[in-house]
Design an enzyme around this catalytic site. Structure first.
Site, PDB file in Angstrom:
ATOM      1  N   LYS A  76      51.471  36.475  40.577  1.00 56.00           N
ATOM      2  CA  LYS A  76      52.611  36.999  39.889  1.00 56.00           C
ATOM      3  C   LYS A  76      53.925  36.902  40.598  1.00 56.00           C
ATOM      4  O   LYS A  76      54.833  36.722  39.946  1.00 56.00           O
ATOM      5  CB  LYS A  76      52.316  38.437  39.915  1.00 56.00           C
ATOM      6  N   ASP A 110      57.093  44.439  42.554  1.00 52.16           N
ATOM      7  CA  ASP A 110      55.797  43.840  42.009  1.00 52.16           C
ATOM      8  C   ASP A 110      55.861  44.346  40.666  1.00 52.16           C
ATOM      9  O   ASP A 110      55.229  43.572  39.907  1.00 52.16           O
ATOM     10  CB  ASP A 110      54.687  44.165  43.113  1.00 52.16           C
ATOM     11  N   LYS A 156      55.604  42.254  36.828  1.00 54.71           N
ATOM     12  CA  LYS A 156      54.459  42.434  36.042  1.00 54.71           C
ATOM     13  C   LYS A 156      55.161  42.906  34.565  1.00 54.71           C
ATOM     14  O   LYS A 156      54.855  42.235  33.395  1.00 54.71           O
ATOM     15  CB  LYS A 156      53.407  43.380  36.264  1.00 54.71           C
TER      16      LYS A 156
HETATM   17  P1  NAP Z   1      44.380  35.675  50.185  1.00 52.43           P
HETATM   18  O1  NAP Z   1      43.106  36.337  50.440  1.00 52.43           O
HETATM   19  O2  NAP Z   1      45.558  35.554  51.246  1.00 52.43           O
HETATM   20  O3  NAP Z   1      43.798  34.127  50.124  1.00 52.43           O
HETATM   21  C1  NAP Z   1      44.789  33.105  50.056  1.00 52.43           C
HETATM   22  C2  NAP Z   1      43.928  31.671  50.198  1.00 52.43           C
HETATM   23  O4  NAP Z   1      44.637  30.555  50.002  1.00 52.43           O
HETATM   24  C3  NAP Z   1      43.217  31.384  51.554  1.00 52.43           C
HETATM   25  O5  NAP Z   1      41.823  30.766  51.545  1.00 52.43           O
HETATM   26  C4  NAP Z   1      44.205  30.429  52.114  1.00 52.43           C
HETATM   27  O6  NAP Z   1      43.386  29.524  53.040  1.00 52.43           O
HETATM   28  C5  NAP Z   1      44.547  29.608  50.815  1.00 52.43           C
HETATM   29  N1  NAP Z   1      46.082  28.990  51.445  1.00 52.43           N
HETATM   30  C6  NAP Z   1      47.055  29.727  51.532  1.00 52.43           C
HETATM   31  N2  NAP Z   1      47.957  28.644  51.754  1.00 52.43           N
HETATM   32  C7  NAP Z   1      47.430  27.611  51.675  1.00 52.43           C
HETATM   33  C8  NAP Z   1      47.959  26.333  51.870  1.00 52.43           C
HETATM   34  N3  NAP Z   1      49.316  25.942  52.024  1.00 52.43           N
HETATM   35  N4  NAP Z   1      47.047  25.063  51.612  1.00 52.43           N
HETATM   36  C9  NAP Z   1      45.900  25.447  51.511  1.00 52.43           C
HETATM   37  N5  NAP Z   1      45.324  26.553  51.315  1.00 52.43           N
HETATM   38  C10 NAP Z   1      46.176  27.675  51.261  1.00 52.43           C
HETATM   39  O7  NAP Z   1      45.047  35.850  48.835  1.00 52.43           O
HETATM   40  P2  NAP Z   1      44.354  36.560  47.792  1.00 52.43           P
HETATM   41  O8  NAP Z   1      44.469  38.100  48.069  1.00 52.43           O
HETATM   42  O9  NAP Z   1      42.884  35.986  47.352  1.00 52.43           O
HETATM   43  O10 NAP Z   1      45.470  36.345  46.329  1.00 52.43           O
HETATM   44  C11 NAP Z   1      45.303  35.217  45.839  1.00 52.43           C
HETATM   45  C12 NAP Z   1      46.456  35.109  44.444  1.00 52.43           C
HETATM   46  O11 NAP Z   1      46.029  36.130  43.576  1.00 52.43           O
HETATM   47  C13 NAP Z   1      47.736  35.724  44.992  1.00 52.43           C
HETATM   48  O12 NAP Z   1      48.757  35.129  44.205  1.00 52.43           O
HETATM   49  C14 NAP Z   1      47.800  37.046  44.384  1.00 52.43           C
HETATM   50  O13 NAP Z   1      49.046  37.883  44.355  1.00 52.43           O
HETATM   51  C15 NAP Z   1      46.757  37.094  43.431  1.00 52.43           C
HETATM   52  N6  NAP Z   1      46.113  38.440  43.017  1.00 52.43           N
HETATM   53  C16 NAP Z   1      45.390  39.047  44.160  1.00 52.43           C
HETATM   54  C17 NAP Z   1      44.887  40.271  43.881  1.00 52.43           C
HETATM   55  C18 NAP Z   1      44.068  40.919  44.912  1.00 52.43           C
HETATM   56  O14 NAP Z   1      43.672  42.051  44.864  1.00 52.43           O
HETATM   57  N7  NAP Z   1      43.804  40.340  45.922  1.00 52.43           N
HETATM   58  C19 NAP Z   1      44.962  40.867  42.613  1.00 52.43           C
HETATM   59  C20 NAP Z   1      45.815  40.210  41.519  1.00 52.43           C
HETATM   60  C21 NAP Z   1      46.558  39.064  41.909  1.00 52.43           C
HETATM   61  P3  NAP Z   1      42.471  30.160  54.398  1.00 52.43           P
HETATM   62  O15 NAP Z   1      41.391  30.958  54.064  1.00 52.43           O
HETATM   63  O16 NAP Z   1      42.241  28.743  55.067  1.00 52.43           O
HETATM   64  O17 NAP Z   1      43.835  30.854  55.112  1.00 52.43           O
END
Ligand code: NAP
Length: 432
Positions: free
Chosen positions: A103, A199, A203
């Protein structure tokens, strides 16, 4: 059976759950889509980091760009602006279908990405970007495509709903409720994007764009967060039968659309009033369907992965059957209306001197500015330490519909009265 190559960018909270579903439910997904969804690689920063979900070691790579170039479906779950933006553009250029939950990126650069995807004839889906697990974008773009949406009101940020709910149920001040949200993991170390409403505004822009077939950007959203909401506001609202929620509102008005985020009083019996803790809900009003409410978990690895997989399955079905990739339409160019164009009811709290004539002076100022009072409540506070010293009256007024300008003029005039100690709150009221 056709095989579709799926590239996953990110294996964090959400990405790891998406990998789990793709690997564990491969047969069921093949049966539902008519194609085998082959996870060809997972791009991460550190291939050796411990992961929540076991996936074959050889799937992990740090070369996201190479992964994107060979995929039919690219799932972007890295978050952040770069390199996510460049990788999505690369995927679009290579004709891949893109699914993202980002988002923050859509708020900053959504219009460019949508246009590039449209021009390339590829599908860009982002159900997970609004309200986590809740299916809301597809109902708006598909299920309600034959209706006319008039208004969307959403609790689309779990952190702020958790904080406001805690303030409502415990009487806590904002700072204490935020500290509790941080301790329990509902608020990030830097909660600015949540508590300032940014945020929810991102949305809101997405919801408005899909509901009203016009591209709205983050800067089109009039945004006010919850940092100024006090325990006094919450308890006054409660006394009057309301609950305070941070709402993202997209509304069709004469001459355009209003998109705004602000703390709002809603009646406790309104369906949005029952949304507790970190849950999300979106209340949609449409001409033929009437009122609809979508409720569920707005975040979390597994719930968000459910929304991502819905987009992946839908994309895979389309790739199997062929046909156009776009599901939303931008057939209108509706202007964004300034906040002054919006009329709502208002709640105004103020501390005044408890003396004869106060109510009539205040009522006269409302009348002078064309703002009509619906209810007025008064509670008198006597300072016991001062042996009958000057008492103050806490006044809580709910108005009929008024414009922002008329209300602001009224409040300014009230502040100028010598019998007024302070205007403690001015909040909008919806859902009545
Ligand atoms: P997260 O836990 O921080 O995971 C990010 C992942 O991306 C990690 O595996 C990281 O690798 C990888 N990554 C980050 N930068 C990178 C790069 N430059 N090159 C390669 N890999 C990279 O994030 P998340 O919570 O899963 O969220 C992911 C997305 O979903 C975001 O856009 C977030 O806004 C959206 N979202 C999340 C939620 C939620 O509840 N978490 C809800 C709605 C939407 P490493 O593991 O090696 O560090």
């Amino acid at each position: 059976m056709k095989t579709l190559k799926v590239a996953l960018l990110g294996a964090g909270n959400v990405g790891s759950q998406v990998a789990r579903i793709l690997l564990e439910d491969a047969d069921a997904l093949a049966a539902r889509t008519g194609a085998r969804l082959e996870l060809v690689g997972i791009a991460v920063r550190n291939v050796d980091a411990p992961r929540d979900v076991q996936a074959p070691r050889e799937l992990y790579t740090t070369d996201a760009s190479a992964l994107v170039r060979g995929a039919d479906i690219v799932i972007e779950l890295m978050g952040g602006i770069e390199p996510a933006r460049t990788l999505i553009l690369e995927a679009i250029e290579h004709g891949a279908t893109v699914v993202t939950g980002n988002k923050a990126l859509l708020a900053v650069d959504g219009p460019t990405l949508y246009e590039k995807a449209d021009a390339a004839g590829v599908q860009l889906s982002y159900e997970a970007a609004v309200a986590g697990a809740i299916p809301i974008l597809r109902p708006i773009t598909d299920s309600l495509a034959g209706d006319k949406i008039t208004r969307v009101m959403g609790i689309v940020n779990g952190t702020t709903n958790f904080i406001l709910d805690a303030m409502d149920s415990t009487g806590a001040e904002f700072s204490d409720a935020l500290a509790e949200a941080t301790r329990l993991g509902y608020a990030e170390a830097d909660p600015t994007a949540d508590v300032e409403g940014h945020d929810a505004a991102a949305k809101g822009a997405i919801l408005a764009s899909l509901a009203f077939h016009t591209r709205f950007a983050l800067e089109d959203v009039n945004c006010q967060g919850i940092t100024a909401v006090t325990a006094g506001d919450i308890s006054s609202a409660k006394d009057a039968g309301y609950v305070i929620k941070l709402l993202a509102i997209a509304e069709k008005l004469d001459g355009g659309v209003s998109v705004r985020v602000h703390p709002t009083l809603i009646p406790r019996e309104h369906p949005l009033g029952a949304v507790r803790g970190a849950f999300n809900a979106v209340f949609v009003e449409a001409e033929s369907a009437g009122e609809l409410m979508f409720y569920g978990r707005g975040a979390g690895g597994s719930p968000t992965a459910s929304a991502v997989m819905g987009d992946v399955v839908s994309a895979a079905r389309r790739l199997v059957l062929g046909g156009p990739g776009r599901t939303d339409s931008t057939i209108e160019v509706l202007p964004v209306l300034p906040i002054d164009a919006v009329t709502t009811r208002y709640y105004i709290g103020m501390d005044a001197a408890d003396q004869p004539g106060v109510l009539s002076k205040i009522a006269a100022l409302f009348a002078d500015n064309g703002v009509s009072i619906e209810t007025m409540r008064q509670t008198v506070h006597r300072d016991e330490n001062e042996n009958g010293g000057p008492a103050t009256a806490e006044l809580r007024i709910v108005t009929h519909r008024a414009s922002e300008a008329a209300l602001a003029a009224t409040v300014e005039a009230i502040k100028g009265l010598d019998i007024i100690n302070s205007v403690t709150s001015v909040l909008r009221v919806e859902g009545v």
